[in-house]
Scaffold this active site. Structure first.
Site, PDB file in Angstrom:
ATOM      1  N   TYR A 114       0.837  -1.087   0.085  1.00 28.98           N
ATOM      2  CA  TYR A 114      -0.013   0.104   0.230  1.00 28.98           C
ATOM      3  C   TYR A 114       0.786   1.296   0.050  1.00 28.98           C
ATOM      4  CZ  TYR A 114      -3.994   2.686   1.118  1.00 28.98           C
ATOM      5  OH  TYR A 114      -5.332   3.824   1.186  1.00 28.98           O
ATOM      6  N   SER A 205       1.247  -7.702   1.817  1.00 28.91           N
ATOM      7  CA  SER A 205       0.032  -6.652   2.276  1.00 28.91           C
ATOM      8  C   SER A 205      -0.739  -6.441   1.144  1.00 28.91           C
ATOM      9  CB  SER A 205       0.873  -5.543   2.931  1.00 28.91           C
ATOM     10  OG  SER A 205       0.044  -4.515   3.536  1.00 28.91           O
ATOM     11  N   ASP A 293       0.360  -9.082  14.387  1.00 25.58           N
ATOM     12  CA  ASP A 293      -0.007  -7.976  13.084  1.00 25.58           C
ATOM     13  C   ASP A 293      -1.127  -6.976  13.356  1.00 25.58           C
ATOM     14  OD1 ASP A 293      -0.217  -6.509  10.896  1.00 25.58           O
ATOM     15  OD2 ASP A 293      -0.058  -8.323   9.437  1.00 25.58           O
ATOM     16  N   HIS A 323       3.401  -6.705  11.014  1.00 23.06           N
ATOM     17  CA  HIS A 323       2.912  -6.577   9.727  1.00 23.06           C
ATOM     18  C   HIS A 323       4.187  -6.759   9.053  1.00 23.06           C
ATOM     19  CE1 HIS A 323       0.297  -6.224   6.396  1.00 23.06           C
ATOM     20  NE2 HIS A 323       0.852  -5.082   6.157  1.00 23.06           N
TER      21      HIS A 323
END
Length: 347
Positions: A114, A205, A293, A323
């Site tokens: 992201y 992710s 996470d 994460h």
């Protein structure tokens, strides 16, 4: 000294070893059994068939320009690639491969996390060092090399991309980005020296969620999928329990519009949920999860994993990871897993 040694969870063994998890999420046994009710819209397949058909109808050529010398690399060849994505708009990518390698090479199509883009080719040398070709796909609007001309479509009520066009499945940002990602797999067939029977889609992710979407939308054209700590899965739960990261953009949006936008918002997101794509994906799959996470809580990852349609599915569990997942310890796990499935380059 390595990081954590992963525990493997396969389709024949549903429970990871006991490990500490945040109090905001389930324990190990509950995660192994977690399979939320399906929320696939009745016209999910029709919507995506129409979307991809429209994108492909625009045509357009895949173009590649050799740029190795510009980056000072001696053992890797680098091509700057442009391929047609959503609405035929050009999407940037890097194609890296070992210099002098005899093709056709297995190719790892990599999607980005992201708010990031393809970056520089020097950031993506692992797979070519291992003998693979790698196509690194830029993310429209997030990277610097692929604009998103539809930025004004629909509503955007929070920073980032999660609410861009969320008032409509037709306008939603991830409709365009996921289409680009499928078209990247289409582009592999037009690039010389790549083995179209050994296409692996991967990412971490957001990139993991995109890889899962592509696996669900391309059927047997993908030989394997490797989603690491995947985002874009089980949006409802992510918005309710994540402590950090992009799911919070949904929280802000729904906090401001909670009287009338909750149901239609999640109705839009159902068309872009990795849990729903997982139910249509059959390629061998290697997931990973960090049990601490706060961005993509473990149950959102297990929701996709436990719904995955393919019989060959494996979860790499990093008990104390956030994460970042397995960091540098994860790629060797991936190499070994691919080798076991006959997807390694020829010596």
């Amino acid at each position: 000294m390595s990081l954590l040694t992963p525990h493997h969870l396969t389709s024949n063994s549903q429970h990871p070893e006991e490990a500490p998890v945040p109090l905001t999420d389930f324990g190990a046994d509950e995660l192994g059994d977690y399979q939320p009710e399906s929320t696939i819209p009745q016209d999910f397949d029709e919507f995506w068939q129409r979307t991809l058909a429209e994108a492909r109808s625009h045509g357009g050529a895949v173009k590649a320009e050799r740029v190795t010398a510009q980056h000072g690399l001696r053992t890797v060849e680098v091509d700057h690639v442009r391929f047609p994505g959503w609405n035929g708009e050009p999407v940037a990518a890097w194609l890296l491969r070992p210099r002098g390698a005899a093709g056709p090479l297995p190719v790892v199509v990599t999607y980005i996390g992201y708010s990031g883009g393809r970056g520089l080719p020097t950031e993506h040398l692992f797979w070519s060092a291992a003998g693979y070709a790698q196509l690194v796909v830029d993310s429209r609007g997030q990277g610097h090399d692929t604009p998103d001309p539809v930025t004004s479509a629909g509503t955007q009520w929070a920073e980032g991309f999660m609410t861009r066009g969320i008032d409509s499945r037709e306008n939603y940002y991830y409709r365009r980005l996921m289409t680009d990602c499928v078209r990247a797999v289409d582009a592999v067939g037009e690039l010389p020296g790549l083995d179209t029977d050994r296409i692996v889609v991967a990412g971490g992710s957001q990139g993991g969620g995109l890889a899962l979407a592509v696996a669900g939308l391309t059927g047997d054209r993908v030989a394997a999928v490797m989603p690491d700590v995947p985002f874009l899965c089980h949006y409802r739960e992510g918005a309710q329990i994540s402590l950090d990261g992009p799911y919070q953009e949904l929280v802000k949006y729904l906090r401001w519009h909670s009287r009338h936008r909750v149901r239609p918002t999640f109705a839009t997101l159902d068309y872009f949920d990795g849990v729903n794509f997982a139910q249509r994906a059959t390629a061998p799959a290697l997931f990973s999860v960090g049990l601490m996470d706060p961005v993509c809580p473990p149950r959102t990852v297990y929701a996709a994993f436990n719904h995955y349609a393919g019989e060959d599915r494996t979860m790499t569990v990093w008990p104390f990871a956030d994460h970042a997942g397995g960091c540098g310890s994860n790629p060797p796990v991936q190499l070994s897993w691919l080798r076991e499935r006959g997807l390694a380059p020829q010596p």
